[in-house]
Design an enzyme around this catalytic site. Structure first.
Site, PDB file in Angstrom:
ATOM      1  N   HIS A  53     -49.694  13.758  32.203  1.00 25.75           N
ATOM      2  CA  HIS A  53     -50.452  12.621  32.831  1.00 25.75           C
ATOM      3  C   HIS A  53     -52.164  12.139  31.662  1.00 25.75           C
ATOM      4  CE1 HIS A  53     -49.073  12.701  36.969  1.00 25.75           C
ATOM      5  NE2 HIS A  53     -48.080  12.133  36.562  1.00 25.75           N
ATOM      6  N   GLU A  55     -55.006  12.669  32.594  1.00 24.66           N
ATOM      7  CA  GLU A  55     -55.913  13.205  32.818  1.00 24.66           C
ATOM      8  C   GLU A  55     -55.634  15.120  32.430  1.00 24.66           C
ATOM      9  OE1 GLU A  55     -56.463  11.529  36.703  1.00 24.66           O
ATOM     10  OE2 GLU A  55     -54.926  12.105  35.338  1.00 24.66           O
ATOM     11  N   SER A  80     -56.921   7.174  40.304  1.00 17.25           N
ATOM     12  CA  SER A  80     -57.017   7.890  41.231  1.00 17.25           C
ATOM     13  C   SER A  80     -56.852   9.234  40.810  1.00 17.25           C
ATOM     14  CB  SER A  80     -57.118   7.724  42.446  1.00 17.25           C
ATOM     15  OG  SER A  80     -57.710   8.928  43.763  1.00 17.25           O
ATOM     16  N   CYS A  82     -53.758  12.795  40.987  1.00 13.09           N
ATOM     17  CA  CYS A  82     -52.643  12.829  41.078  1.00 13.09           C
ATOM     18  C   CYS A  82     -52.664  14.208  41.915  1.00 13.09           C
ATOM     19  CB  CYS A  82     -51.204  12.857  40.558  1.00 13.09           C
ATOM     20  SG  CYS A  82     -51.205  14.409  39.380  1.00 13.09           S
ATOM     21  N   CYS A  85     -52.794  16.891  38.418  1.00 13.88           N
ATOM     22  CA  CYS A  85     -54.331  16.476  38.073  1.00 13.88           C
ATOM     23  C   CYS A  85     -55.470  17.047  38.406  1.00 13.88           C
ATOM     24  CB  CYS A  85     -54.149  15.239  37.742  1.00 13.88           C
ATOM     25  SG  CYS A  85     -53.385  14.642  36.407  1.00 13.88           S
TER      26      CYS A  85
END
Length: 148
Positions: A53, A55, A80, A82, A85
């Site tokens: 992802h 991040e 936002s 998950c 992350c």
């Protein structure tokens, strides 16, 4: 350009790179003392990865750093975070998360707050537009990315 705008712009640039690579347009940067230590974007499709992802990619690119550095960082992300992350943010003690938007996906913001992390949601229209277009054009890929 203020600090939030500068670093969110870098995260958006990463998200656009992900889109250009036919991936999921989510970007992130890890910032320490006004300097970007790591940049990344969601590369699950490109790398056939289950964990990259935005991040996670930014943290990976920041590299192996002492915990004391991460405890003084801010992570900027276009969307936002998950559960995965969020777990990495908590594990490394990152005290602040700046989120571009949470309209298209509401991640684990309350968990972050409950653990003392400062969470700022900027509700940035560029971030919303990136995700709304992507989700409309790629619903199956989006559902895969969020574990549906």
């Amino acid at each position: 350009m203020n600090e939030h705008a500068r670093f969110l712009a870098a995260a958006i640039e990463e998200a656009r790179l992900g889109r250009a690579e036919r991936g999921i347009p989510i970007g992130s940067v890890v910032v320490h003392d006004g300097k970007i230590l790591g940049r990344g974007h969601n590369r699950r499709v490109q790398q056939r990865s289950v964990i990259l992802h935005g991040e996670m990619d930014a943290l990976e690119n920041a590299g192996r750093l002492p915990a004391s550095v991460y405890r003084n960082c801010v992570i900027y992300t276009t969307l936002s975070p998950c559960s995965m992350c969020t777990g990495a943010i908590l594990l490394y003690g990152i005290p602040r998360v700046v989120i571009g938007e949470n309209r298209t996906f509401q991640g684990e913001e309350e968990l972050l707050r409950s653990r003392g992390v400062e969470v700022d949601v900027l509700d940035d229209e560029h971030c919303v537009e990136l995700m709304e277009q992507f989700i409309a054009q790629n619903p199956d890929l989006w559902n895969e990315d969020i574990g549906v």
